[in-house]
Design an enzyme around this catalytic site. Structure first.
Site, mmCIF file in Angstrom:
data_model
loop_
_atom_site.group_PDB
_atom_site.id
_atom_site.type_symbol
_atom_site.label_atom_id
_atom_site.label_comp_id
_atom_site.label_asym_id
_atom_site.label_seq_id
_atom_site.Cartn_x
_atom_site.Cartn_y
_atom_site.Cartn_z
ATOM 1 C CD GLU A 1 0.522 6.898 6.289
ATOM 2 O OE1 GLU A 1 1.574 6.868 6.828
ATOM 3 O OE2 GLU A 1 0.065 5.891 5.752
ATOM 4 C CG HIS B 1 -4.618 4.834 4.998
ATOM 5 N ND1 HIS B 1 -4.147 4.539 4.021
ATOM 6 C CD2 HIS B 1 -3.449 5.267 5.654
ATOM 7 C CE1 HIS B 1 -2.717 4.642 3.612
ATOM 8 N NE2 HIS B 1 -2.216 5.209 4.692
ATOM 9 C CB CYS C 1 -9.259 4.484 1.761
ATOM 10 S SG CYS C 1 -7.541 4.880 2.067
ATOM 11 C CG ASP D 1 -1.850 1.106 1.314
ATOM 12 O OD1 ASP D 1 -2.359 1.573 0.320
ATOM 13 O OD2 ASP D 1 -2.092 1.725 2.369
ATOM 14 C CB SER D 2 0.207 4.766 -0.334
ATOM 15 O OG SER D 2 -0.811 4.921 0.954
ATOM 16 C CB CYS E 1 -3.322 0.209 -2.286
ATOM 17 S SG CYS E 1 -3.509 1.803 -2.998
#
Ligand code: DGL
Length: 243
Positions: free
Chosen positions: A143, A176, A174, A7-8, A70
């Protein structure tokens, strides 16, 4: 089995965590591309370049399977990516869509990154009534550990207010967003929140093994990231790896 997941940033760890819970005895190789996040505001060409480097890195670890943890890459590039490499690659959005199409839920809200919402994957594939909302501010706030701020509350209200009274299910589109599940639940009240990591973990069939291992790689590491990773997944070593 050796499984690569990427993922990012820390979002995909929510997927890794759900998969480990369900399938504990495998070897997991995680890559979080923190040097390039957020992915949700990039171009397809940029995402293709990032994912190519990550997939090649995970293949160098001799993984047998790669999971795109992701939503942004899954919704925009999965068709392009899946046949490019000589390895089994699965995405995170298709299992979620199958799961919902086979459920009783009728009115589905989707929150995701701008790129995921713009891909229209949910409108195109879900046989349900769908309301979508891009939430570009969430990933940077998550984040950067800024969930106890006025800014986060402001965006929570801005992004979710339209769903009130209109949906029975909200897809955390998403990876996250499971990290803000409690806040979303508190704001919207009781409803089914779809955690894509849990969905994929339930749909994966893996042979039983008894050899657990976890290796965590991130393209940029700082103290904040280390704290976040340890909070989510436990005190494993974190390796900085520029690609
Ligand atoms: N967690 C990813 C997703 O599911 C990427 C979010 C981002 O970096 O913008 O879309």
């Amino acid at each position: 089995m050796r499984i690569g997941i990427f993922d990012s940033g820390i979002g995909g760890l929510t997927v890794l965590k759900s998969i480990i819970k369900k399938h504990p005895n495998h070897q997991y190789y995680y890559f979080g591309d923190t040097a390039n996040l957020p992915y949700g505001e990039k171009t397809k060409d940029q995402l293709l370049e990032f994912s190519d480097k990550i997939i090649n890195f995970l293949m160098s670890k001799e993984v047998d399977l790669i999971i795109i943890a992701c939503g942004t890459i899954s919704s925009n590039l999965y068709d392009e990516i899946k046949n490019r490499y000589n390895i089994n690659i699965i995405d995170i959005i298709s299992p979620t869509i199958n799961h919902l199409n086979n459920s009783e839920f009728k009115n589905i809200g989707i929150i995701a990154t701008t790129m995921t919402i713009n891909s229209k994957v949910f409108e195109d594939k879900l046989k349900k009534s769908v309301i979508t909302q891009p939430c570009p501010a969430f990933v940077p706030l998550i984040e950067n550990n800024l969930l106890d701020t006025f800014e986060f509350d402001k965006y929570l209200d801005e992004y979710l207010i339209n769903f009130k009274g209109k949906i029975d299910t909200l897809v955390l589109g998403c990876t996250h967003y499971p990290l803000i599940k409690d806040q979303v639940k508190k704001y919207l009240g009781d409803m089914y929140l779809v955690d894509m990591g849990e969905v994929i973990a339930n749909q994966l069939t893996l042979q039983n093994e008894d050899n657990f291992k976890i290796e965590l790689y991130f393209s940029k590491v700082d103290n904040k990231l280390i704290k976040n990773v340890h909070n989510i997944i436990g005190n494993y070593e974190i390796i900085e790896k520029e690609l």
